[in-house]
Design a protein around this motif. Structure first.
Motif, PDB file in Angstrom:
ATOM      1  N   SER A  88      22.601  29.305  50.418  1.00 30.78           N
ATOM      2  CA  SER A  88      22.605  29.620  48.898  1.00 30.78           C
ATOM      3  C   SER A  88      22.489  27.932  48.301  1.00 30.78           C
ATOM      4  CB  SER A  88      23.730  30.398  48.264  1.00 30.78           C
ATOM      5  OG  SER A  88      23.724  30.527  46.836  1.00 30.78           O
ATOM      6  N   HIS A  89      21.755  28.015  47.374  1.00 31.77           N
ATOM      7  CA  HIS A  89      21.714  26.840  46.441  1.00 31.77           C
ATOM      8  C   HIS A  89      22.298  26.900  45.203  1.00 31.77           C
ATOM      9  CE1 HIS A  89      18.870  25.699  49.678  1.00 31.77           C
ATOM     10  NE2 HIS A  89      18.950  24.404  49.502  1.00 31.77           N
ATOM     11  N   ASP A  90      22.943  28.309  44.925  1.00 31.65           N
ATOM     12  CA  ASP A  90      23.692  28.335  43.765  1.00 31.65           C
ATOM     13  C   ASP A  90      24.884  28.972  44.026  1.00 31.65           C
ATOM     14  OD1 ASP A  90      21.337  28.571  41.525  1.00 31.65           O
ATOM     15  OD2 ASP A  90      20.489  29.822  43.227  1.00 31.65           O
ATOM     16  N   PRO A  91      25.991  28.994  43.357  1.00 34.94           N
ATOM     17  CA  PRO A  91      27.297  29.240  43.437  1.00 34.94           C
ATOM     18  C   PRO A  91      27.136  30.908  43.303  1.00 34.94           C
ATOM     19  CG  PRO A  91      27.154  28.779  41.278  1.00 34.94           C
ATOM     20  CD  PRO A  91      25.989  28.039  41.923  1.00 34.94           C
ATOM     21  N   VAL A  92      28.038  31.479  44.365  1.00 36.67           N
ATOM     22  CA  VAL A  92      28.029  33.024  44.553  1.00 36.67           C
ATOM     23  C   VAL A  92      29.289  33.497  43.626  1.00 36.67           C
ATOM     24  CG1 VAL A  92      28.030  34.953  46.063  1.00 36.67           C
ATOM     25  CG2 VAL A  92      26.873  32.829  46.884  1.00 36.67           C
ATOM     26  N   ASP A  93      28.906  34.393  42.750  1.00 36.03           N
ATOM     27  CA  ASP A  93      30.088  35.071  42.097  1.00 36.03           C
ATOM     28  C   ASP A  93      30.606  36.015  42.805  1.00 36.03           C
ATOM     29  OD1 ASP A  93      31.780  35.977  40.202  1.00 36.03           O
ATOM     30  OD2 ASP A  93      30.345  36.610  38.890  1.00 36.03           O
ATOM     31  N   CYS A  94      31.704  35.640  43.636  1.00 35.26           N
ATOM     32  CA  CYS A  94      32.459  36.692  44.353  1.00 35.26           C
ATOM     33  C   CYS A  94      33.563  37.163  44.126  1.00 35.26           C
ATOM     34  CB  CYS A  94      32.355  36.261  45.795  1.00 35.26           C
ATOM     35  SG  CYS A  94      33.561  34.611  46.080  1.00 35.26           S
ATOM     36  N   ILE A  95      34.345  36.768  42.964  1.00 34.52           N
ATOM     37  CA  ILE A  95      35.440  37.006  42.353  1.00 34.52           C
ATOM     38  C   ILE A  95      36.059  38.530  42.528  1.00 34.52           C
ATOM     39  CG2 ILE A  95      36.901  36.907  40.299  1.00 34.52           C
ATOM     40  CD1 ILE A  95      35.640  34.538  39.228  1.00 34.52           C
ATOM     41  N   ASP A  96      34.987  39.459  42.045  1.00 34.87           N
ATOM     42  CA  ASP A  96      35.212  40.784  42.096  1.00 34.87           C
ATOM     43  C   ASP A  96      34.755  41.621  43.345  1.00 34.87           C
ATOM     44  OD1 ASP A  96      36.028  40.623  39.347  1.00 34.87           O
ATOM     45  OD2 ASP A  96      34.017  40.800  38.639  1.00 34.87           O
ATOM     46  N   MET A  97      34.496  40.773  44.442  1.00 32.55           N
ATOM     47  CA  MET A  97      33.893  40.992  45.540  1.00 32.55           C
ATOM     48  C   MET A  97      35.126  41.221  46.431  1.00 32.55           C
ATOM     49  SD  MET A  97      30.462  39.292  46.412  1.00 32.55           S
ATOM     50  CE  MET A  97      30.179  40.104  48.008  1.00 32.55           C
ATOM     51  N   THR A  98      35.249  42.112  47.442  1.00 34.77           N
ATOM     52  CA  THR A  98      36.488  42.383  48.368  1.00 34.77           C
ATOM     53  C   THR A  98      36.151  41.317  49.524  1.00 34.77           C
ATOM     54  OG1 THR A  98      35.576  44.091  49.742  1.00 34.77           O
ATOM     55  CG2 THR A  98      36.742  44.772  47.843  1.00 34.77           C
ATOM     56  N   PRO A  99      37.356  40.882  50.209  1.00 34.62           N
ATOM     57  CA  PRO A  99      37.069  40.001  51.214  1.00 34.62           C
ATOM     58  C   PRO A  99      36.049  40.437  52.261  1.00 34.62           C
ATOM     59  CG  PRO A  99      39.362  40.176  50.830  1.00 34.62           C
ATOM     60  CD  PRO A  99      38.829  40.987  49.959  1.00 34.62           C
ATOM     61  N   ARG A 100      36.183  42.195  52.499  1.00 36.55           N
ATOM     62  CA  ARG A 100      35.226  42.664  53.444  1.00 36.55           C
ATOM     63  C   ARG A 100      34.060  42.545  53.013  1.00 36.55           C
ATOM     64  NH1 ARG A 100      35.901  46.316  57.423  1.00 36.55           N
ATOM     65  NH2 ARG A 100      37.358  44.599  57.915  1.00 36.55           N
ATOM     66  N   LEU A 159      36.751  28.041  30.937  1.00 33.82           N
ATOM     67  CA  LEU A 159      37.112  29.444  31.284  1.00 33.82           C
ATOM     68  C   LEU A 159      36.687  29.700  32.631  1.00 33.82           C
ATOM     69  CD1 LEU A 159      36.111  30.939  27.735  1.00 33.82           C
ATOM     70  CD2 LEU A 159      38.657  30.502  28.898  1.00 33.82           C
ATOM     71  N   ARG A 160      35.452  29.375  33.118  1.00 34.61           N
ATOM     72  CA  ARG A 160      34.931  29.721  34.181  1.00 34.61           C
ATOM     73  C   ARG A 160      35.861  29.117  35.374  1.00 34.61           C
ATOM     74  NH1 ARG A 160      31.056  31.286  37.838  1.00 34.61           N
ATOM     75  NH2 ARG A 160      30.398  30.150  39.295  1.00 34.61           N
ATOM     76  N   ARG A 161      36.316  27.832  35.225  1.00 35.89           N
ATOM     77  CA  ARG A 161      36.982  27.030  36.020  1.00 35.89           C
ATOM     78  C   ARG A 161      38.494  27.843  36.454  1.00 35.89           C
ATOM     79  NH1 ARG A 161      36.216  22.423  38.638  1.00 35.89           N
ATOM     80  NH2 ARG A 161      37.679  21.188  39.543  1.00 35.89           N
ATOM     81  N   GLN A 162      39.011  28.347  35.260  1.00 35.49           N
ATOM     82  CA  GLN A 162      40.230  28.943  35.340  1.00 35.49           C
ATOM     83  C   GLN A 162      40.307  30.317  35.949  1.00 35.49           C
ATOM     84  OE1 GLN A 162      42.006  29.240  31.371  1.00 35.49           O
ATOM     85  NE2 GLN A 162      41.773  26.968  30.865  1.00 35.49           N
ATOM     86  N   ARG A 163      38.899  30.898  35.833  1.00 33.28           N
ATOM     87  CA  ARG A 163      38.740  32.284  36.389  1.00 33.28           C
ATOM     88  C   ARG A 163      38.633  32.056  38.165  1.00 33.28           C
ATOM     89  NH1 ARG A 163      33.997  35.734  36.285  1.00 33.28           N
ATOM     90  NH2 ARG A 163      34.622  37.967  36.686  1.00 33.28           N
ATOM     91  N   ILE A 164      37.902  31.124  38.317  1.00 30.67           N
ATOM     92  CA  ILE A 164      37.889  30.930  39.825  1.00 30.67           C
ATOM     93  C   ILE A 164      39.049  30.464  40.531  1.00 30.67           C
ATOM     94  CG2 ILE A 164      36.732  29.446  41.720  1.00 30.67           C
ATOM     95  CD1 ILE A 164      34.176  29.352  39.688  1.00 30.67           C
ATOM     96  N   LEU A 165      39.691  29.567  39.823  1.00 33.20           N
ATOM     97  CA  LEU A 165      41.058  29.149  40.415  1.00 33.20           C
ATOM     98  C   LEU A 165      42.314  30.017  40.436  1.00 33.20           C
ATOM     99  CD1 LEU A 165      41.383  25.602  38.435  1.00 33.20           C
ATOM    100  CD2 LEU A 165      41.255  26.024  41.034  1.00 33.20           C
ATOM    101  N   ARG A 166      42.321  30.987  39.565  1.00 35.99           N
ATOM    102  CA  ARG A 166      43.117  32.140  39.470  1.00 35.99           C
ATOM    103  C   ARG A 166      42.817  32.884  40.793  1.00 35.99           C
ATOM    104  NH1 ARG A 166      42.869  32.227  33.900  1.00 35.99           N
ATOM    105  NH2 ARG A 166      41.109  33.840  33.927  1.00 35.99           N
ATOM    106  N   ALA A 167      41.658  33.262  40.757  1.00 37.86           N
ATOM    107  CA  ALA A 167      41.045  34.195  42.211  1.00 37.86           C
ATOM    108  C   ALA A 167      41.490  33.384  43.283  1.00 37.86           C
ATOM    109  CB  ALA A 167      39.552  34.455  41.797  1.00 37.86           C
TER     110      ALA A 167
END
Length: 313
Positions: free
Chosen positions: A109-121, A296-304
């Motif tokens: 992927s050449h883009d960041p993948v929004d996986c915050i709401d995805m489960t590890p599985r 805001l986006r960085r804080q969300r990723i860091l919290r996750a």
């Protein structure tokens, strides 16, 4: 002499641009030039003293190494995959989607993948499901979860490793003269691409200076699995929580990489095209809004990432 040099560079540039624009996929995992870096390389190529030869805007990938023979033996050794994108850098016989020595790109992927709401599985299945590139085991069985769990974990000269990587922008630029090359190098270094340098100096009287623009500080490479010839599939050596954490870290590195690419692009505009004139600046309100959204986006990723890391304890 100067006219001959200009003429030779013009012919060289025309040949490279013709190869880049030719139809059909190139030898990179993506199969074509990364659209995120097109504005930058198109702008550089507008200058009569500059030609880009290879590029990648940055990528996150999972790669299963290929195998090759060790010199003087019949045993196999770990192979490597191809270099970053753009067809001008690759000979016609170089490895493509499959990688060198039978390697496989399991995910790119050449883009960041929004996986915050995805489960590890779900993250694990996305990265290693084996469906996108049709990855199969030695006995042609699709690599299902059960096959993965049965594979061996021993390591030998024939072991093929599975890498999870983040690689920031890499860009190779050739110039008519050393002075132009030095200007581009300084722009790259001051934009944060600290491992950049000039190559091809003194190789021959017909070679042009080549600037390799890169930043090893953002590189991330972790071994997440192994494949042995004695077993039919890939054995994971990390858990699914770890994979999701790595994906979240990759998202942050995509952001750092983009900031450096944008800074380099602005510097190129000043030192190459505008002769020292600064480009139009964003307003205070625009900058405030941009910084707020980035924060805001960085804080969300860091919290996750912190939550994901804590779940592994």
């Amino acid at each position: 002499m100067a006219q001959q040099l200009h003429a030779r560079f013009a012919v060289h540039k025309t040949q490279i641009l013709a190869e880049i624009s030719s139809p059909g996929p190139d030898a990179s995992p993506k199969g074509s030039i990364d659209i995120h870096i097109l504005p930058l390389i198109n702008r550089l190529n507008e200058h009569h003293k500059i030609i880009t030869t290879s590029s990648c805007s940055g990528r996150m990938s999972v790669f299963l190494e290929g195998s090759k023979k060790l010199a003087g033996t019949d045993s196999e050794a770990i192979g490597e995959g191809p270099e970053p994108d753009e067809k001008a850098e690759f000979p016609s016989g170089s490895a493509g989607m499959g990688g060198k020595g039978g390697g496989k790109w399991l995910f790119v992927s050449h883009d960041p993948v929004d996986c915050i709401d995805m489960t590890p599985r779900e993250v694990s299945h996305m990265l290693l499901g084996g469906h996108t590139l049709g990855l199969h085991s030695a006995n042609n069985q699709v690599l299902t979860e059960s096959v993965l769990s049965e594979a061996g974990t021993s390591v030998s000269s024939s072991t093929r490793l599975v890498h999870m990587k983040f690689e920031p922008m890499i860009l190779h630029v050739q110039t008519l003269d050393l002075q132009t090359a030095h200007v581009i190098l300084v722009a790259a270094l001051t934009a944060g691409f600290r491992e950049s340098g000039i190559m091809n100096l003194g190789l021959s009287e017909h070679s042009f200076p080549t600037i390799a623009i890169r930043c090893n500080g953002l590189v991330m490479d972790s071994i997440i699995g192994v494949m042995n010839a004695s077993h039919p599939g890939i054995k994971m050596v990390v858990d699914e929580d770890y994979l999701k954490t790595m994906m979240l870290v990759s998202s942050l590195r995509f952001e750092d990489n983009k900031r450096r690419v944008d800074a380099f692009s602005r510097k190129i505009e000043r030192v190459i095209f505008n002769q020292g004139q600064a480009p139009p600046k964003e307003s205070k309100e625009e900058r405030k809004m941009r910084k707020r959204e980035e924060g805001l986006r960085r804080q969300r990723i860091l919290r996750a990432a912190q939550t994901q890391g804590g779940s592994q304890l």
